[in-house]
Scaffold this active site. Sequence first.
Site, short mmCIF file in Angstrom:
data_model
loop_
_atom_site.label_atom_id
_atom_site.label_comp_id
_atom_site.label_asym_id
_atom_site.label_seq_id
_atom_site.Cartn_x
_atom_site.Cartn_y
_atom_site.Cartn_z
N ARG A 1 10.99 -1.16 11.36
CA ARG A 1 9.83 -0.83 12.20
C ARG A 1 9.71 -1.82 13.35
O ARG A 1 9.93 -3.02 13.16
CB ARG A 1 8.55 -0.87 11.35
N ARG B 1 -10.10 0.31 8.09
CA ARG B 1 -9.67 -1.06 8.38
C ARG B 1 -10.75 -1.86 9.07
O ARG B 1 -10.54 -3.04 9.37
CB ARG B 1 -8.47 -1.00 9.33
N ARG C 1 11.81 -5.60 5.36
CA ARG C 1 11.62 -4.17 5.05
C ARG C 1 12.54 -3.29 5.90
O ARG C 1 12.71 -3.51 7.10
CB ARG C 1 10.17 -3.76 5.31
N ARG D 1 -0.36 -9.29 13.08
CA ARG D 1 -1.01 -8.25 12.26
C ARG D 1 -1.86 -8.90 11.17
O ARG D 1 -2.95 -8.43 10.87
CB ARG D 1 0.06 -7.34 11.63
N LYS E 1 0.84 -1.21 0.00
CA LYS E 1 0.00 0.00 0.00
C LYS E 1 0.87 1.26 0.00
O LYS E 1 0.68 2.17 -0.80
CB LYS E 1 -0.93 0.01 1.23
P1 AP5 Z 1 4.85 -1.61 1.90
O1 AP5 Z 1 4.53 -0.83 0.67
O2 AP5 Z 1 5.51 -0.93 3.02
O3 AP5 Z 1 3.53 -2.40 2.37
P2 AP5 Z 1 2.24 -1.88 3.17
O4 AP5 Z 1 1.06 -2.56 2.55
O5 AP5 Z 1 2.23 -0.40 3.26
O6 AP5 Z 1 2.52 -2.57 4.56
P3 AP5 Z 1 2.42 -1.97 6.05
O7 AP5 Z 1 3.23 -2.90 6.90
O8 AP5 Z 1 2.76 -0.53 6.09
O9 AP5 Z 1 0.90 -2.17 6.29
P4 AP5 Z 1 0.17 -2.18 7.64
O10 AP5 Z 1 -1.22 -2.02 7.15
O11 AP5 Z 1 0.42 -3.34 8.50
O12 AP5 Z 1 0.84 -0.96 8.45
P5 AP5 Z 1 0.38 0.54 8.72
O13 AP5 Z 1 1.60 1.36 8.77
O14 AP5 Z 1 -0.72 0.95 7.83
O15 AP5 Z 1 5.74 -2.87 1.42
C1 AP5 Z 1 6.27 -3.78 2.37
C2 AP5 Z 1 7.66 -4.27 1.94
O16 AP5 Z 1 7.55 -4.98 0.71
C3 AP5 Z 1 8.66 -3.15 1.66
O17 AP5 Z 1 9.93 -3.59 2.06
C4 AP5 Z 1 8.62 -2.95 0.15
O18 AP5 Z 1 9.87 -2.50 -0.33
C5 AP5 Z 1 8.30 -4.36 -0.34
N1 AP5 Z 1 7.43 -4.37 -1.52
C6 AP5 Z 1 6.33 -3.59 -1.71
N2 AP5 Z 1 5.75 -3.88 -2.88
C7 AP5 Z 1 6.49 -4.89 -3.44
C8 AP5 Z 1 6.38 -5.64 -4.64
N3 AP5 Z 1 5.37 -5.43 -5.52
N4 AP5 Z 1 7.30 -6.60 -4.89
C9 AP5 Z 1 8.30 -6.84 -3.99
N5 AP5 Z 1 8.46 -6.16 -2.83
C10 AP5 Z 1 7.56 -5.20 -2.56
O19 AP5 Z 1 -0.23 0.41 10.21
C11 AP5 Z 1 0.61 0.12 11.30
C12 AP5 Z 1 -0.21 0.02 12.58
O20 AP5 Z 1 -0.86 1.28 12.84
C13 AP5 Z 1 -1.35 -1.01 12.56
O21 AP5 Z 1 -0.90 -2.31 12.88
C14 AP5 Z 1 -2.29 -0.42 13.62
O22 AP5 Z 1 -1.84 -0.69 14.91
C15 AP5 Z 1 -2.17 1.09 13.38
N6 AP5 Z 1 -3.17 1.57 12.41
C16 AP5 Z 1 -2.92 2.15 11.21
N7 AP5 Z 1 -4.07 2.47 10.58
C17 AP5 Z 1 -5.08 2.07 11.42
C18 AP5 Z 1 -6.49 2.11 11.33
N8 AP5 Z 1 -7.13 2.59 10.24
N9 AP5 Z 1 -7.21 1.61 12.36
C19 AP5 Z 1 -6.63 1.12 13.46
N10 AP5 Z 1 -5.27 1.03 13.61
C20 AP5 Z 1 -4.51 1.52 12.59
MG MG Z 2 2.41 1.01 4.84
#
Ligand code: AP5
Ligand code: MG
Length: 214
Positions: free
Chosen positions: A157, A88, A124, A168, A13
């Site tokens: 992270r 979410r 990552r 997660r 994402k």
């Molecule tokens: P990346 O692009 O970073 O993936 P992502 O989908 O953004 O993964 P996240 O870990 O950020 O998602 P998340 O939803 O768990 O975390 P968030 O920060 O939103 O890619 C990942 C890796 O893969 C990277 O190394 C990249 O280089 C590689 N990659 C990407 N695309 C690729 C491809 N096509 N091919 C190969 N490699 C690739 O949330 C964190 C925390 O915040 C949550 O756990 C929760 O506690 C809280 N939170 C956030 N939003 C909410 C909400 N709406 N409600 C409640 N709690 C929330």
């Molecule tokens: Mg992300």
Amino acid sequence: MKLILFGPPGAGKGTQAKLLTKCFKLPHISTGDILRNEVKNNTDLGRQAKGFMDSGKLVPDTLVTEMVKKRMAAKDLEKGFILDGYPRTVSQARSLDEILETGIDTAVYLSTSEKVVVQRLTGRRVCSKCGTNYHLVNMPPKKDMLCDQCQVPLYQRPDDNEATVRNRLKVYLEESSGVLDYYRKQNKLENVSGDLDSEEVCKIISKNIFGSLK
Ligand code: AP5
Ligand code: MG
């Protein structure tokens, strides 16, 4: 264009949001990034959110929705936005429709498997200055764990260790799957494979969703 990037942790994402933002000049709103910033600055919200985030749980809807409401009131969103990490839960999706009044345009579902998620997230690394994502194997930095652009050290992270990543994913399956049905029923869901090369994923989204804007 009011676009949501939806999918499991590690689906890409954040990576896609950054690529699309470059092409289409729309603000990228990541609730994960906003929350990590609140934690870093040790704000009230950050202190309340930290424990949930570190263990891979969702931060309570009321806290996150209040935060999104504030962000949506800013003046830079006239042309739209790319929203990453929200909604979410079905309750958050309903709240978003209320905040926006006219709802969103499209929710892109980046699908991927558990095996890919674990490999991607445990490998990552993130730039501590500009937030660019790297991967030890898939997208390594050119030099010594430093960001290619900023030349500052990359960090891991705290929620990217294997046990928390698996939690997660479990939380995602239990609490977020309903969001897919919510947008499917509104006829706004677009399924894109998150397993493809990231440039390829970006091309598909650009063509299928933004085609008319280019
Ligand atoms: P990346 O692009 O970073 O993936 P992502 O989908 O953004 O993964 P996240 O870990 O950020 O998602 P998340 O939803 O768990 O975390 P968030 O920060 O939103 O890619 C990942 C890796 O893969 C990277 O190394 C990249 O280089 C590689 N990659 C990407 N695309 C690729 C491809 N096509 N091919 C190969 N490699 C690739 O949330 C964190 C925390 O915040 C949550 O756990 C929760 O506690 C809280 N939170 C956030 N939003 C909410 C909400 N709406 N409600 C409640 N709690 C929330
Ligand atoms: Mg992300």
